[in-house]
Scaffold this motif. Sequence first.
Motif, short mmCIF file in Angstrom:
data_model
loop_
_atom_site.label_atom_id
_atom_site.label_comp_id
_atom_site.label_asym_id
_atom_site.label_seq_id
_atom_site.Cartn_x
_atom_site.Cartn_y
_atom_site.Cartn_z
N VAL A 253 8.12 36.30 54.04
CA VAL A 253 8.94 36.35 53.96
C VAL A 253 10.39 35.67 54.53
O VAL A 253 10.63 35.15 55.78
CB VAL A 253 9.58 37.82 54.83
N GLN A 254 11.26 35.40 53.41
CA GLN A 254 12.87 34.55 53.69
C GLN A 254 13.72 36.06 54.25
O GLN A 254 14.06 36.31 53.68
CB GLN A 254 13.21 33.77 52.86
N PHE A 255 14.39 35.31 55.18
CA PHE A 255 15.68 36.02 56.10
C PHE A 255 16.45 34.93 56.15
O PHE A 255 16.56 33.73 56.42
CB PHE A 255 15.79 36.81 56.97
N ALA A 256 17.96 35.51 55.23
CA ALA A 256 19.17 34.53 55.39
C ALA A 256 20.03 34.17 56.77
O ALA A 256 19.05 35.75 57.55
CB ALA A 256 20.00 35.08 54.38
N PRO A 257 20.49 33.71 57.06
CA PRO A 257 21.06 33.93 58.72
C PRO A 257 21.86 35.19 58.79
O PRO A 257 22.15 35.46 60.19
CB PRO A 257 21.67 32.36 58.78
N LYS A 258 22.43 35.33 57.44
CA LYS A 258 23.07 36.80 57.45
C LYS A 258 23.75 36.49 56.41
O LYS A 258 24.00 36.11 55.54
CB LYS A 258 24.79 36.01 58.23
N THR A 259 23.71 38.57 55.78
CA THR A 259 23.98 38.10 54.46
C THR A 259 25.05 38.71 54.35
O THR A 259 25.28 40.66 55.82
CB THR A 259 23.10 39.06 53.85
N LEU A 260 26.07 39.31 53.17
CA LEU A 260 27.66 40.41 53.43
C LEU A 260 26.38 41.95 52.71
O LEU A 260 25.87 41.98 52.41
CB LEU A 260 27.87 39.94 51.79
N ALA A 261 27.19 42.76 53.20
CA ALA A 261 26.83 44.73 53.41
C ALA A 261 27.63 45.01 53.13
O ALA A 261 27.53 46.41 52.31
CB ALA A 261 25.72 44.79 54.69
N ALA A 262 28.36 44.55 53.07
CA ALA A 262 29.86 45.93 53.14
C ALA A 262 30.97 45.02 53.44
O ALA A 262 31.40 44.06 54.15
CB ALA A 262 29.73 46.91 53.94
N PHE A 263 32.14 45.47 52.43
CA PHE A 263 33.98 45.45 52.59
C PHE A 263 34.27 46.08 51.78
O PHE A 263 34.34 47.14 51.14
CB PHE A 263 33.74 43.88 51.70
N ASP A 264 35.46 46.00 52.71
CA ASP A 264 36.88 46.77 51.76
C ASP A 264 38.02 46.04 51.63
O ASP A 264 37.94 45.35 52.70
CB ASP A 264 36.87 48.33 53.29
N ARG A 265 38.92 46.54 51.18
CA ARG A 265 40.59 45.46 51.38
C ARG A 265 41.14 47.05 51.74
O ARG A 265 41.39 48.25 51.02
CB ARG A 265 40.69 45.04 50.03
N VAL A 266 42.13 47.39 52.60
CA VAL A 266 43.63 47.67 53.01
C VAL A 266 44.92 47.04 53.24
O VAL A 266 44.97 46.61 53.28
CB VAL A 266 42.45 48.35 54.48
N THR A 267 45.90 47.70 52.95
CA THR A 267 47.28 47.55 53.11
C THR A 267 47.23 47.61 53.99
O THR A 267 47.65 49.80 54.82
CB THR A 267 47.75 47.97 51.96
N LEU A 268 48.00 47.04 54.77
CA LEU A 268 48.66 47.65 56.63
C LEU A 268 50.24 46.56 56.84
O LEU A 268 50.70 45.83 56.07
CB LEU A 268 47.87 46.54 57.61
#
Length: 898
Positions: A833-848
Motif C-alpha cells: 500500500v502506498q501513502f503520500a507523505p501528506k494529502t490535502l483533505a479539506a480547505f475553505d476561503r474566509v473573508t476577514l
Amino acid sequence: MSLRKSKYLAVVFCLGALSVFSVGSWGQAVPAEHADEARVDRLLKQMTLEEKMDLIRGGLEDPSVYQGQAGYLPGVPRLHVPSLRMADGPPGLLTRVPGQAETATMGVAATFSTKDAEANGVVIGREARSLGIDVVLQPFVNIDRDITFARAYNTFGEDPFLTGVMGAAEIRGAQGQGVMAQTKHYVGYDSNSYNVFIDQQTLHEVYAAPFAEAIKAGTSSVMCSYNRINGPFACGNSDTLKTILKDEMGFKGFVTSDWGGVHSVLFLNEGLDMEMPGAAEADSPFKAFINNYFVTAPPEPPSNKPVDMDELTGILGGPIPEEPQGAGMDMGAFPRDNDKTTMREALKNGTVTEATITAAARRVLYEIDRFGYLDGKQKHGVTPQAIEENAAVIRKTAEDAAVLLKNEHALPLKNDDLQSLALIGPGALQIAAIGTFGERSPGLTDRQIGPLDALKKGAPSANISFAVDDDMTGVPVPASAFSHDGTPGLLRTESSARETVDAQLDFTHSNGKSLPADGTVTWKGTLTVPSEGEYWLYLQALGARGRLLIDGKRIGQTGAAKGTVHGDIQYATQDNGFPTVDGLDNVRRAVRLTAGPHSITVMASGDTSKAPEQIRLNWMTPEQRESNHKAAIDAAKKAHTAVVFVWTRGKPDFALPGEQDRLVDEVAAVNPNTIVVMNVSQPVAMPWLGKVKGVVQMWWTGDEGGWATADVLLGKVNPAGRLPFTWAKQLTDYAANDPAHPERSAKGVDGKTTYSEGVDVGYRWFDKEKIEPLFPFGFGLSYTTFEYSDLKVAKASDHGLDVSVRVKNTGSVAGDEVPQVYLDAPAKQLQGVQFAPKTLAAFDRVTLAAGESKDVKMHVSPRALEYWSVAEKKWVRSDARRVRVGSSSRDLKLTAEK
C-alpha cells in the motif's frame, strides 16, 4: 475589504444563489435525483432498433438551425424524445454565437472557493440556455500530472481532492440551470501519451477520484478519453467503465466517447453508451479523419478528401512567431486504429445484441427524462445572453484567482508609482482573456477593456505611459511593397472572375472598406522586401477564412473550417490568443525572406456568419520590432515604476515564449521598481525573479480581466488566490519529467507511459523526494497577514473528521485567507500500500476584516481516511493520521493527532 467590494460580492452571490438553489433564470428546476424508470421502459418498448440507435450515435442537425456545436443526438421525434445539442468547453460554450469568456479553469481552481466554482457553473449553464445547448462538455477533471501535456492547462490542477470538489461545484451550478454536464475525460488522460499504465490503487485514489465526486454531484454523463488505459482503449475498457465507473461508483448516466475515441463496434459491449461525433458533413476535415462505427446502414464509400493535418491542427490555433516550431497538439499522433467492424455485421453475427443497444439507449433516455426534457424543459432557441450577470461572476472570479507570488513592498501601487507608471507588453493594452483557443468560449472582444484603460479609469489622476514591445497587431504592408506583372498593387480576382487591382490588402471596418459577406476573393502578385531578415506577417480576418502563401508555400491559414464542430465561424481570438486591437483574428507567422521580390497569394472566403468580410495583411519588419523593444526599455527607464505583462499560450514548456525573459531582465536593469503581471496557466521558469519587486499571477482572466487586474494592482482587491499546482524551480523536478524515469514521460519506454510515481503526484512527489519548489502547492501571499491558533479535531457523525481552526487577520486591511487541512501518512506502513507523505483533505476561503478573528470549520470526508486495497478490491480505513493545518502545503502551522 472595501465597501464597494463587499456590495459587489453580495450582488454576485445573490444572483448565483437565486439561480442555483431555487430555479434557473429560465424557470428550470434543479434536475430530479431519479428519472421515471417505468416511463423510460415504456418508451423503449415502442422504439425500433434504428430509433434506439439514434439515442446512442451522433447525427447531422438541419443546417438551417445548426449552431456549430460539437455534437448532435437526433432523438426520436415520433415518440417526442427530443434531440440533444452538445457544446464544447471548458470554460464557457463554443457555438456559432460568441459566448462570454470566463476565467480559465486553472484560475477557477486557484480561487480555492467552491462558491466561485459553482457561480462559474451557473454562468456556463446560463450561457448554454441562451445558446440553445442541452449538454455542456465539461468539467475537465483530469489531473495536471505532466505540465508538458498539451491540454493540462485546462485542468483544476494537480490535486485530486481539489479537482473533485471544484468540478462537482461547477456541475451543481450548470445543472441547476437545467443543463446536462458531461464530465471528462475518463480516465488517465493526463499525458500526451495515448498508451498509459496506472496501478489500481493510484487509478482509484488519484485519477478516478474526481469522477466519483462528479457522480455524487449528479453529473448526467461522462466522456471517455482517447488514450489506452492498462491495455484497452478507455472507451472500450470494461475494467474502468463497467467495474469502476458503473459498478463501484454507481454511475447511472451515459458514457459518451470523446470525438473519434471509438475504434470498434464492440466497445458497446465494454461499457460505452454513445459514439460521437458520428456522421460528418462530406466537406468536413473530420470526414476522412474519424471513423463512424455505430451505423446500421450499408457503409458509405471512403472519403476522397485527403486528411489535411494543417487544417486540423489549426482548429486549436497554429504556431506563432514567439513559440517554437511544432508547438501545440500533434494531431498526427492521434490513435486511428480501425478494426473494420460494422454495427450491421455485428448485429448479424451476434457479437452485438439489440439488448446491449437497448441498455445503452436506456441510460441516455434516463437522463433525458431526469432533466425534464421529455416534458419540454429544454430550449433550442438562441436568445440574448445574461451579459451583465455573467460578467459580474467572471470579474469576481478573476479577482479571486489572483495569486500574489512576490511582494517586496511593491503592491498595491502607491501614489508615487501612479504619478510615473509605465505599463509594458501587449497584455497591458489588451486582455489575455483566453490564452489558447480550443474547446471554450471565444469571448466578446467589445467587452475586453485592457488593464491600461482600466487603470486609467480606476486612477484618473495617474500618469501612465504604455509601450507594447511585442506589437501583435502590426501595421499594413505598405503599397510600395506590392506589385503584379510589373505594375503597382495586387491583382484581385473575385468568384465572378471580375478582376481589379488593390494598392494594399486592408479591408476592415476600421478603415471603412470591409467587403460584402459570402464572397470568395484571391489576391496575387509580388511582395518586395527591402532587406534580408525575419519578417513577421500577420494575416488578419473576421467574417472570412483566410490563407497566405509566399513563394507558393502555405505560410498560414485561419483556424475555422466548416464542419470542424468548433463553432464553424471565424473568431477574433482563434489564432493568436490576443486578437488585433480592432478585434480581428490574427494569423501570425515568422518568415525569413531574402531581399527582393517574392510571389504572394492571399485567399479569403466567407465563413457561415453572414457578416461582412474583413481581411488585412499586416507585418512587423525586423527594424520595427527592435525599435519597439528599445521604446519599451526607454519607457521603463523614465518611469518611477514599471509593470511588465507576460503571457503564454502553453508553449514552450516551462518557459515564457519569445523574448519575454529578456524584456523583464532589461526592464529590471533600468528600473529598480519593476513588477511582473503574469497571464499564464502553467508554471514557467522565472530567471528574473530575484531582480523584480513584485509578481502577481492573473491566469487567463476572461473578458472582464482588465478590470480585475487593475483592481488588484490598485489594492481595491486584496489577492488571495492559491496555486493549484506546485511551481518547480526546473522542469525535471516534476515526476513526469524526471530523466531518471523515462517510463513516466509522454514518450515512455517501448511506446508505454507508466505512472510509476503512483499516488505521489504533484506536491506529494516534491514532499517524498524532499525537493524544494519555487512556490509550493496552495501558496499565495496577501496585502495583509494572518495568524492561526486553537486547532481542534473531532470525529464526525459520518465517520470523517471535523476540523476547526481560529484565523485572525493581523494586518491593517481586509482580506481573504485559505486555511488548508492535510493528512500525514499513517505512522505504520502497510505492505503493498502506498501513502503520500501528506494529502490535502479539506480547505475553505474566509473573508476577514482588519483585526477580525473567525473559527473556520472544515470537514474531512471518510474517503480521505481510506485507501484502495488492491488485495481486497475495496476501500479500507487507514490507521490514525496526523492532521496539519496551514496556508499552503509547505506552511502548516498547526498539528493534531487523530
